[in-house]
Design a protein around this motif. Structure first.
Motif, PDB file in Angstrom:
ATOM      1  N   THR A  70       0.836  -1.196   0.000  1.00  8.86           N
ATOM      2  CA  THR A  70       0.000   0.000   0.000  1.00  8.86           C
ATOM      3  C   THR A  70       0.871   1.247   0.000  1.00  8.86           C
ATOM      4  N   ILE A  71       1.912   1.261   0.823  1.00  8.18           N
ATOM      5  CA  ILE A  71       2.846   2.391   0.845  1.00  8.18           C
ATOM      6  C   ILE A  71       3.450   2.593  -0.546  1.00  8.18           C
ATOM      7  N   GLU A  72       3.901   1.497  -1.156  1.00  4.37           N
ATOM      8  CA  GLU A  72       4.522   1.586  -2.482  1.00  4.37           C
ATOM      9  C   GLU A  72       3.534   2.094  -3.531  1.00  4.37           C
ATOM     10  N   ALA A  73       2.307   1.609  -3.497  1.00  9.26           N
ATOM     11  CA  ALA A  73       1.295   2.061  -4.462  1.00  9.26           C
ATOM     12  C   ALA A  73       1.045   3.560  -4.317  1.00  9.26           C
ATOM     13  N   HIS A  74       0.982   4.047  -3.078  1.00 10.10           N
ATOM     14  CA  HIS A  74       0.787   5.484  -2.858  1.00 10.10           C
ATOM     15  C   HIS A  74       1.943   6.280  -3.436  1.00 10.10           C
ATOM     16  N   GLU A  75       3.178   5.809  -3.226  1.00  7.16           N
ATOM     17  CA  GLU A  75       4.347   6.514  -3.749  1.00  7.16           C
ATOM     18  C   GLU A  75       4.348   6.533  -5.281  1.00  7.16           C
ATOM     19  N   PHE A  76       4.011   5.395  -5.898  1.00  6.36           N
ATOM     20  CA  PHE A  76       3.941   5.373  -7.355  1.00  6.36           C
ATOM     21  C   PHE A  76       2.810   6.276  -7.853  1.00  6.36           C
ATOM     22  N   ALA A  77       1.681   6.306  -7.142  1.00  2.00           N
ATOM     23  CA  ALA A  77       0.566   7.174  -7.546  1.00  2.00           C
ATOM     24  C   ALA A  77       0.990   8.646  -7.519  1.00  2.00           C
ATOM     25  N   GLU A  78       1.756   9.032  -6.496  1.00  2.00           N
ATOM     26  CA  GLU A  78       2.230  10.415  -6.401  1.00  2.00           C
ATOM     27  C   GLU A  78       3.173  10.767  -7.551  1.00  2.00           C
ATOM     28  N   ALA A  79       3.890   9.789  -8.068  1.00  2.00           N
ATOM     29  CA  ALA A  79       4.856  10.030  -9.150  1.00  2.00           C
ATOM     30  C   ALA A  79       4.269   9.775 -10.544  1.00  2.00           C
ATOM     31  N   ALA A  80       3.062   9.268 -10.619  1.00  2.00           N
ATOM     32  CA  ALA A  80       2.481   8.833 -11.895  1.00  2.00           C
ATOM     33  C   ALA A  80       2.455   9.930 -12.963  1.00  2.00           C
ATOM     34  N   ASP A  81       2.102  11.141 -12.583  1.00  2.00           N
ATOM     35  CA  ASP A  81       2.047  12.226 -13.574  1.00  2.00           C
ATOM     36  C   ASP A  81       3.421  12.547 -14.141  1.00  2.00           C
ATOM     37  N   GLU A  82       4.451  12.463 -13.303  1.00  2.00           N
ATOM     38  CA  GLU A  82       5.821  12.727 -13.765  1.00  2.00           C
ATOM     39  C   GLU A  82       6.273  11.644 -14.748  1.00  2.00           C
ATOM     40  N   ASN A 138       8.056 -11.196  -5.497  1.00  2.00           N
ATOM     41  CA  ASN A 138       8.721 -10.352  -4.506  1.00  2.00           C
ATOM     42  C   ASN A 138       8.516  -8.892  -4.907  1.00  2.00           C
ATOM     43  N   ARG A 139       9.211  -7.980  -4.256  1.00  4.36           N
ATOM     44  CA  ARG A 139       9.110  -6.557  -4.587  1.00  4.36           C
ATOM     45  C   ARG A 139      10.298  -6.212  -5.485  1.00  4.36           C
ATOM     46  N   THR A 140      10.035  -6.124  -6.778  1.00  3.84           N
ATOM     47  CA  THR A 140      11.061  -5.800  -7.757  1.00  3.84           C
ATOM     48  C   THR A 140      10.506  -4.772  -8.733  1.00  3.84           C
ATOM     49  N   SER A 141      11.304  -3.780  -9.034  1.00  4.26           N
ATOM     50  CA  SER A 141      10.928  -2.749 -10.001  1.00  4.26           C
ATOM     51  C   SER A 141      11.881  -2.788 -11.184  1.00  4.26           C
ATOM     52  N   PHE A 142      11.295  -2.652 -12.364  1.00  8.00           N
ATOM     53  CA  PHE A 142      12.067  -2.616 -13.608  1.00  8.00           C
ATOM     54  C   PHE A 142      11.700  -1.372 -14.395  1.00  8.00           C
ATOM     55  N   VAL A 143      12.653  -0.862 -15.154  1.00  9.90           N
ATOM     56  CA  VAL A 143      12.360   0.084 -16.219  1.00  9.90           C
ATOM     57  C   VAL A 143      12.759  -0.639 -17.488  1.00  9.90           C
ATOM     58  N   ILE A 144      11.809  -0.752 -18.398  1.00 14.95           N
ATOM     59  CA  ILE A 144      12.040  -1.431 -19.662  1.00 14.95           C
ATOM     60  C   ILE A 144      12.101  -0.359 -20.748  1.00 14.95           C
ATOM     61  N   ALA A 145      13.229  -0.293 -21.432  1.00 15.92           N
ATOM     62  CA  ALA A 145      13.410   0.689 -22.504  1.00 15.92           C
ATOM     63  C   ALA A 145      12.477   0.354 -23.668  1.00 15.92           C
ATOM     64  N   LYS A 146      12.224   1.336 -24.489  1.00 20.11           N
ATOM     65  CA  LYS A 146      11.321   1.173 -25.632  1.00 20.11           C
ATOM     66  C   LYS A 146      11.733   0.005 -26.532  1.00 20.11           C
ATOM     67  N   ASN A 147      13.036  -0.314 -26.579  1.00 20.60           N
ATOM     68  CA  ASN A 147      13.504  -1.433 -27.413  1.00 20.60           C
ATOM     69  C   ASN A 147      13.288  -2.797 -26.744  1.00 20.60           C
ATOM     70  N   HIS A 162      12.171   2.390  -4.660  1.00 22.28           N
ATOM     71  CA  HIS A 162      11.635   1.911  -5.933  1.00 22.28           C
ATOM     72  C   HIS A 162      11.208   3.062  -6.838  1.00 22.28           C
ATOM     73  N   VAL A 163      10.529   4.041  -6.289  1.00 19.03           N
ATOM     74  CA  VAL A 163      10.099   5.176  -7.106  1.00 19.03           C
ATOM     75  C   VAL A 163      11.297   6.032  -7.499  1.00 19.03           C
ATOM     76  N   SER A 164      12.161   6.352  -6.560  1.00 20.27           N
ATOM     77  CA  SER A 164      13.303   7.216  -6.893  1.00 20.27           C
ATOM     78  C   SER A 164      14.233   6.542  -7.905  1.00 20.27           C
ATOM     79  N   GLY A 165      14.446   5.245  -7.767  1.00 19.33           N
ATOM     80  CA  GLY A 165      15.307   4.526  -8.709  1.00 19.33           C
ATOM     81  C   GLY A 165      14.723   4.441 -10.103  1.00 19.33           C
ATOM     82  N   THR A 166      13.447   4.109 -10.185  1.00 23.18           N
ATOM     83  CA  THR A 166      12.826   4.009 -11.511  1.00 23.18           C
ATOM     84  C   THR A 166      12.697   5.383 -12.162  1.00 23.18           C
TER      85      THR A 166
END
Length: 178
Positions: A70-82, A138-147, A162-166
């Motif tokens: 829940t904490i993580e979802a809130h943090e991602f929601a706050e960053a979603a527009d960015e 588990n709790r893992t975050s990825f950024v997948i490039a367009k390619n 997770h939010v700051s890293g992604t």
């Protein structure tokens, strides 16, 4: 005494360092399609389609409506527009309490981004199995490039970082374009 302090310091650093995701930077991200929800409305999410628009921030979390998730979802929601301003698509996936993703998309993701079902094949493909609970991620975050390659990966039990890293990885990808 010096030997003890050196060993203690090394051990402390090992405990403080975040774990690394099994699917390494540079690896090809497995394509998937899943049932997802945003704002309580179900739809089919396809990674391949999302990548046509730009990078994808894909984060796995153990279970909807648990404290850390829940904490993580809130943090991602706050960053979603960015993320959106930077051209990135954001999606969270879980196998835990997956029958409640519509509700979670409203109350915890705050209608800002989709959350979907992490299938066993997707969990295996991204190598994000939660050791304590078979079939969950588990709790893992990825950024997948367009390619379609992994540009960033972080496996860390705590939602912190997770939010700051992604976000840093998405900004780096955006800077490469210009």
């Amino acid at each position: 005494m010096l030997k003890f302090l050196t060993a203690f310091a090394a051990g402390s650093l090992a405990l403080a360092a975040p774990a690394h995701a099994a699917l390494a930077v540079g690896a090809k991200a497995p394509l998937f399609t899943t049932q997802a929800a945003v704002g309580g409305k179900s739809f089919s999410f396809t990674l391949q389609s999302a990548l046509k628009k730009g990078p994808v921030v894909l984060y796995f979390f153990p279970a909807a409506f648990t404290q850390g998730c829940t904490i993580e979802a809130h943090e991602f929601a706050e960053a979603a527009d960015e993320y959106k301003k930077l051209g990135a698509t954001l999606i969270g996936l879980t196998a835990g309490n997956a029958e409640r993703i519509k509700e979670f998309s409203v109350t915890e993701c705050r209608n800002k981004f989709p959350v979907g079902v992490a299938t066993p094949a997707t969990i295996t493909g991204y190598d994000v199995t939660l050791p304590q609970k078979a079939g969950w991620s588990n709790r893992t975050s990825f950024v997948i490039a367009k390619n379609g390659t992994i540009a960033y990966a972080l496996t860390e039990p705590s939602p912190e970082g997770h939010v700051s890293g992604t976000m840093a990885a998405v900004k780096a990808l955006a800077a490469k374009k210009g």
